[in-house]
Scaffold this active site. Structure first.
Site, short mmCIF file in Angstrom:
data_model
loop_
_atom_site.label_atom_id
_atom_site.label_comp_id
_atom_site.label_asym_id
_atom_site.label_seq_id
_atom_site.Cartn_x
_atom_site.Cartn_y
_atom_site.Cartn_z
N SER A 293 27.22 22.37 49.15
CA SER A 293 25.55 23.04 48.95
C SER A 293 24.88 21.60 48.20
O SER A 293 24.43 21.46 48.44
CB SER A 293 25.36 24.00 48.17
OG SER A 293 24.05 24.30 47.48
N SER B 96 31.63 17.23 44.66
CA SER B 96 33.29 17.90 44.93
C SER B 96 33.98 16.38 45.91
O SER B 96 34.60 16.36 46.66
CB SER B 96 33.07 18.98 45.92
OG SER B 96 31.69 19.04 46.94
N GLU C 11 30.13 31.10 46.71
CA GLU C 11 29.38 32.09 45.34
C GLU C 11 28.48 32.76 45.31
O GLU C 11 28.46 32.97 44.73
CB GLU C 11 28.95 30.10 44.90
CG GLU C 11 28.59 30.18 43.23
CD GLU C 11 27.59 29.36 42.52
OE1 GLU C 11 27.84 28.17 43.12
OE2 GLU C 11 26.33 28.97 41.90
N HIS D 92 34.77 28.41 43.50
CA HIS D 92 32.75 28.31 43.54
C HIS D 92 32.86 30.23 43.39
O HIS D 92 32.19 30.67 43.49
CB HIS D 92 33.12 28.74 45.10
CG HIS D 92 33.43 27.73 45.48
ND1 HIS D 92 34.51 27.22 46.49
CD2 HIS D 92 32.25 26.02 45.93
CE1 HIS D 92 34.08 25.78 46.52
NE2 HIS D 92 33.58 25.00 46.46
#
Ligand code: 0K2
Ligand code: SF4
Length: 319
Positions: free
Chosen positions: A234, A277, A136, A84
């Site tokens: 996210s 992910s 991030e 990130h």
């Protein structure tokens, strides 16, 4: 005489493609594995390398230790920064302490970092579209001096922002946002500040937008959608929203143990996808578990093909 087993109810599974691992996640996981090969265990990792418990647990078993802050890394051991990205102060601190560090920041996140620096050098104030508190966002804010970047989370934020100098603005975005929500925020900024400097390409990455297009293509044909991913991921959360906006109930699950068979009672067609992910093995686990209760017929629905791979950092290619 024994009764014949009752036939399982039929269910069609529409499985979105692309789904699951992106090139940045692949690279980040390989960096941790290669660092363990090169240095030996333990290798420290600052923050979850990617937002997935299954991945993190797998790397822990190989000798990775996950921490949230560099202060938790002892002297003399290598540390990997997560996909990130990190504020500039983090590698600076690692260097000051003489730690060996490996940066697993996705090259597409690093690209946004460099754009942020360039905008500040050009004297522009940056409106950064993203989600407050996400690592991030913290990493990208940490590329530029305090006060040179303002977070915009919603269209309302874009309407309310009052610039000191409307002629010197630019905008950038987090890589894992909703394509549709971001377009609405950008449209508001362009209407209010016609001179605003836009990024050259899209900051929302190819993997995020491909996975959203793919789930959109199946959601309308499904009675329900499961997205495999973590609650702090996210890009995975955005896939749930996209499916719901097509009018289809959608839920995030981490793996097969989270399947709610009551929720699936009247479902004839179930959509499945996975965040960037989430490993494919968890998709197979979910399909197999559903197959224990339903006579499933699987269909892959492919809206794009991906052939992107990123180079490893120097020093690890041969490890
Ligand atoms: O989607 P998120 O940014 O929360 O992160 P992950 O779920 O770990 O997915 C990988 C993307 C990392 C950077 O863009
Ligand atoms: Fe990189 Fe996009 Fe994957 Fe994030 S989701 S790691 S930006 S490719």
């Amino acid at each position: 005489m024994t009764d014949a087993p009752a036939a399982l109810p039929p269910m069609t599974l529409l499985i979105a493609a692309p789904r699951g691992f992106c090139a940045g996640v692949d690279r980040a996981i390989i960096i941790v594995e290669k660092a363990i090969e090169k240095y030996g265990a333990p290798v420290y990792v600052r923050h979850e390398i990617v937002h997935n418990k299954f991945v993190v647990d797998g790397l822990k078993a190989k000798g990775a230790i996950f921490v949230e802050s560099l202060d938790q890394v002892p002297d003399g051991v290598p540390v990997v920064f997560s996909a990130h990205g990190v504020p500039k102060a983090v590698p600076a601190k690692a260097e000051e302490r003489g730690l060996d560090y490996l940066d697993a920041t996705c090259p597409l996140v690093s690209k946004v970092h460099r754009q942020a620096e360039r905008q500040v050098d050009a004297g522009r104030h940056i409106l950064f579209i993203g989600h407050k508190g996400h690592p991030e966002v913290i990493g990208t804010f940490g590329q530029v001096p305090d006060g040179t970047m303002t977070l915009i989370e919603t269209v309302e934020d874009a309407e309310a922002f009052t610039p000191a100098d409307p002629a010197n603005l630019s905008f950038l975005t987090q890589t894992t946002l909703s394509v549709d929500d971001t377009a609405a925020i950008v449209a508001t900024l362009l209407r209010r500040f016609p001179a605003i400097h836009a990024p050259k390409g899209e900051d929302i990455c190819y993997a995020t937008s491909n996975r959203q297009t793919a789930v959109k293509a199946i959601a309308g044909k499904c009675d329900a959608v499961y997205v495999i991913g973590a609650p702090n991921s996210s890009n995975s959360l955005r896939l749930v929203e996209v499916a719901e906006r097509e009018g289809t109930p959608a839920r995030l699950i981490q793996r097969a143990a989270d399947i709610d068979f009551d929720w699936l009672k009247d479902v004839k067609t179930l959509g499945l996808t996975a965040g960037a992910s989430a490993p494919e093995i968890l998709v197979r686990e979910v399909v197999d578990r559903i197959g224990e209760r339903f006579a499933i017929s699987e269909q892959q629905v492919e809206t794009a093909q991906e052939h992107i791979a990123f180079k490893l950092p120097r020093g690890l290619e041969t490890a």
